[in-house]
Design an enzyme around this catalytic site. Structure first.
Site, mmCIF file in Angstrom:
data_model
loop_
_atom_site.group_PDB
_atom_site.id
_atom_site.type_symbol
_atom_site.label_atom_id
_atom_site.label_comp_id
_atom_site.label_asym_id
_atom_site.label_seq_id
_atom_site.Cartn_x
_atom_site.Cartn_y
_atom_site.Cartn_z
ATOM 1 N N ASP A 84 -2.331 -17.432 5.529
ATOM 2 C CA ASP A 84 -3.413 -18.236 4.940
ATOM 3 C C ASP A 84 -3.982 -19.196 5.994
ATOM 4 O O ASP A 84 -5.195 -19.340 6.157
ATOM 5 C CB ASP A 84 -2.959 -18.984 3.677
ATOM 6 C CG ASP A 84 -1.552 -19.563 3.781
ATOM 7 O OD1 ASP A 84 -0.899 -19.388 4.830
ATOM 8 O OD2 ASP A 84 -1.103 -20.198 2.810
ATOM 9 N N ASP A 117 -5.473 -5.250 6.336
ATOM 10 C CA ASP A 117 -6.672 -4.690 5.706
ATOM 11 C C ASP A 117 -7.694 -5.806 5.455
ATOM 12 O O ASP A 117 -8.869 -5.699 5.808
ATOM 13 C CB ASP A 117 -6.262 -4.028 4.378
ATOM 14 C CG ASP A 117 -7.396 -3.197 3.797
ATOM 15 O OD1 ASP A 117 -8.351 -2.876 4.523
ATOM 16 O OD2 ASP A 117 -7.324 -2.870 2.597
ATOM 17 N N LYS A 156 3.816 -14.313 5.529
ATOM 18 C CA LYS A 156 4.011 -15.291 4.465
ATOM 19 C C LYS A 156 5.517 -15.309 4.174
ATOM 20 O O LYS A 156 5.957 -15.097 3.034
ATOM 21 C CB LYS A 156 3.172 -14.860 3.249
ATOM 22 C CG LYS A 156 2.857 -15.944 2.280
ATOM 23 C CD LYS A 156 1.842 -16.948 2.786
ATOM 24 C CE LYS A 156 1.862 -18.127 1.836
ATOM 25 N NZ LYS A 156 1.099 -19.276 2.266
ATOM 26 N N TYR A 161 0.816 -1.226 0.000
ATOM 27 C CA TYR A 161 0.000 0.000 0.000
ATOM 28 C C TYR A 161 0.843 1.267 0.000
ATOM 29 O O TYR A 161 0.299 2.360 0.073
ATOM 30 C CB TYR A 161 -0.918 0.021 1.230
ATOM 31 C CG TYR A 161 -2.111 -0.902 1.143
ATOM 32 C CD1 TYR A 161 -2.106 -2.031 0.332
ATOM 33 C CD2 TYR A 161 -3.249 -0.647 1.890
ATOM 34 C CE1 TYR A 161 -3.200 -2.878 0.287
ATOM 35 C CE2 TYR A 161 -4.356 -1.492 1.834
ATOM 36 C CZ TYR A 161 -4.316 -2.607 1.033
ATOM 37 O OH TYR A 161 -5.402 -3.440 0.986
#
Ligand code: NAD
Length: 356
Positions: free
Chosen positions: A225, A249, A192, A125
């Site tokens: 995940d 987010d 991740k 972002y």
């Protein structure tokens, strides 16, 4: 003395919700001096093409605190998100988004009480983007080939994902200090790192090292995940979720869904110097202008603002009044399967507060 607060009504449902929230906050008896300022696509023309006008930023720099309605980001127009720009320009590096089960709002899971702490300025972002087919994208592709033999397809658009040690340190420390100050016992980092070694990997390693300085708060690491799957199965396993910008987010909307929807979840954007309080949800264009949006998310953002300016008692009274109205159950907006308007909901909360 009155608290001076910048009020940015926003667009879409923003102005209706801002008005409802202002009324509830004033019903606490706390005095405010509102400095109403504009932002968004609708006011661009008026401010020489700038959707985040300087007077709006100056006002927050002066008052130190703002209450903000949502602002629409037109998709695919090259328009940069005002919400993202505001967070970057004021260096509001921490987004705090509590999600708790509310009385009288039936959901799949009871007893949800968690807080998303999201890094708010870096990651995908940050806004470093290269348009497909542009000269800059071509130059970047050539450079990437030279630097590391990376082949990026000619028809690709590119967004970069910078995550820094300094940017990570401050959000990790913020999350732990928040946990301590709010008697929370565990911080779980979502990442991740196995795939993105140099961005998520750095976030994880930095966070892990900082976590050692907080032996009184439990620490947990989990792939984002897998975290998503566990959140929807057993949200009560979690307490504070520490997340880089993009995951934060997405998962804050997921957490909103766990406790009854976006109309209920407040948020704060906090930096060293300034704080901007706003609901997690967007401008809800599908229901804008009809006076039917749920004001609770913005009203609870207002309660967070009250606590931030030292009005703890008033904050608790607003939260208790929201709980009382939800529990009583006769005044509900459409998202909660009721027929009440935004104004009716806000009035019910204000009068529950007065009679408590
Ligand atoms: P959204 O959050 O506006 O709406 C998603 C769904 O939730 C819609 O069906 C909407 O009607 C419902 N909803 C949201 N708030 C509600 C409320 N208070 N009461 C009842 N129902 C509510 O998400 P979106 O449609 O993806 O985004 C719309 C616009 O808002 C986009 O331009 C987006 O970029 C922008 N946005 C702004 C912010 C912000 O200002 N901080 C945050 C997210 C999205």
């Amino acid at each position: 003395m009155a608290h001076e607060v910048t009020l940015i009504p926003g667009d879409g449902t923003g102005p209706e919700l801002a008005e409802a929230t202002r009324r509830v906050l004033e019903a606490t008896g706390v005095e405010f001096e509102w400095d109403v300022q504009q932002a968004g696509a609708d006011v661009m023309e008026q401010f020489g093409g700038n959707p985040l006008p300087e007077p709006t930023l100056d006002s927050v720099r002066r008052t130190g605190v703002a209450l903000k309605g949502p602002i629409t980001t037109p998709v695919g127009t090259g328009f940069r998100s005002v919400n993202v720009s505001l967070r970057q320009d004021l260096d509001l590096f921490a987004a705090v988004r509590p999600a708790r089960s509310l009385p009288g709002v039936p959901t799949r899971h009871d007893g949800v009480d968690l807080v998303v702490v999201r890094e708010n300025t870096e990651d995908l972002y940050q806004g470093i983007e290269f348009e497909r087919g542009s000269e800059e994208a071509r130059a970047l592709r050539a450079r990437l080939r030279d630097l590391g033999g990376f082949e990026v397809r000619e028809d690709a658009g590119i967004t970069l994902k910078p995550i820094s040690v300094s940017g990570t340190h401050r959000i990790v420390r913020f999350a732990f200090e928040y946990a301590r100050a709010n008697r929370r016992t565990k911080v779980t980092v979502g990442h991740k790192a196995g795939v993105m070694r140099y961005s998520d990997g750095l976030f994880l390693e930095t966070a892990r090292a900082d976590a050692r300085g907080y032996p009184d708060v439990a620490w947990e690491e989990i792939q984002v995940d897998h975290l998503s799957a566990r959140l929807v199965r057993r949200p009560s396993d979690f307490d504070v979720l520490l997340l880089p910008n993009l995951y934060g987010d997405i998962l804050s909307d997921l957490c909103a869904g766990l406790v009854g929807g976006l109309g209920l979840i407040p948020g704060a954007n906090i930096g060293w110097e300034y704080a901007v309080f706003e609901p997690v949800h967007g401008s809800a264009p599908d229901i804008a202008g009809r006076g039917i949006a749920n004001p609770i998310a913005m009203i609870l953002s207002g309660a967070m603002l009250l606590r931030h300016v030292g009005e703890r008692g008033a904050a608790a009274r607003v939260e208790a009044a929201v709980d009382a109205v939800l529990l009583e159950g006769t005044v509900r907006t459409g998202d909660l399967r009721g027929g009440a308007s935004t104004t009716q909901m806000a009035d019910a909360i204000a009068s529950a507060m007065r009679s408590s």
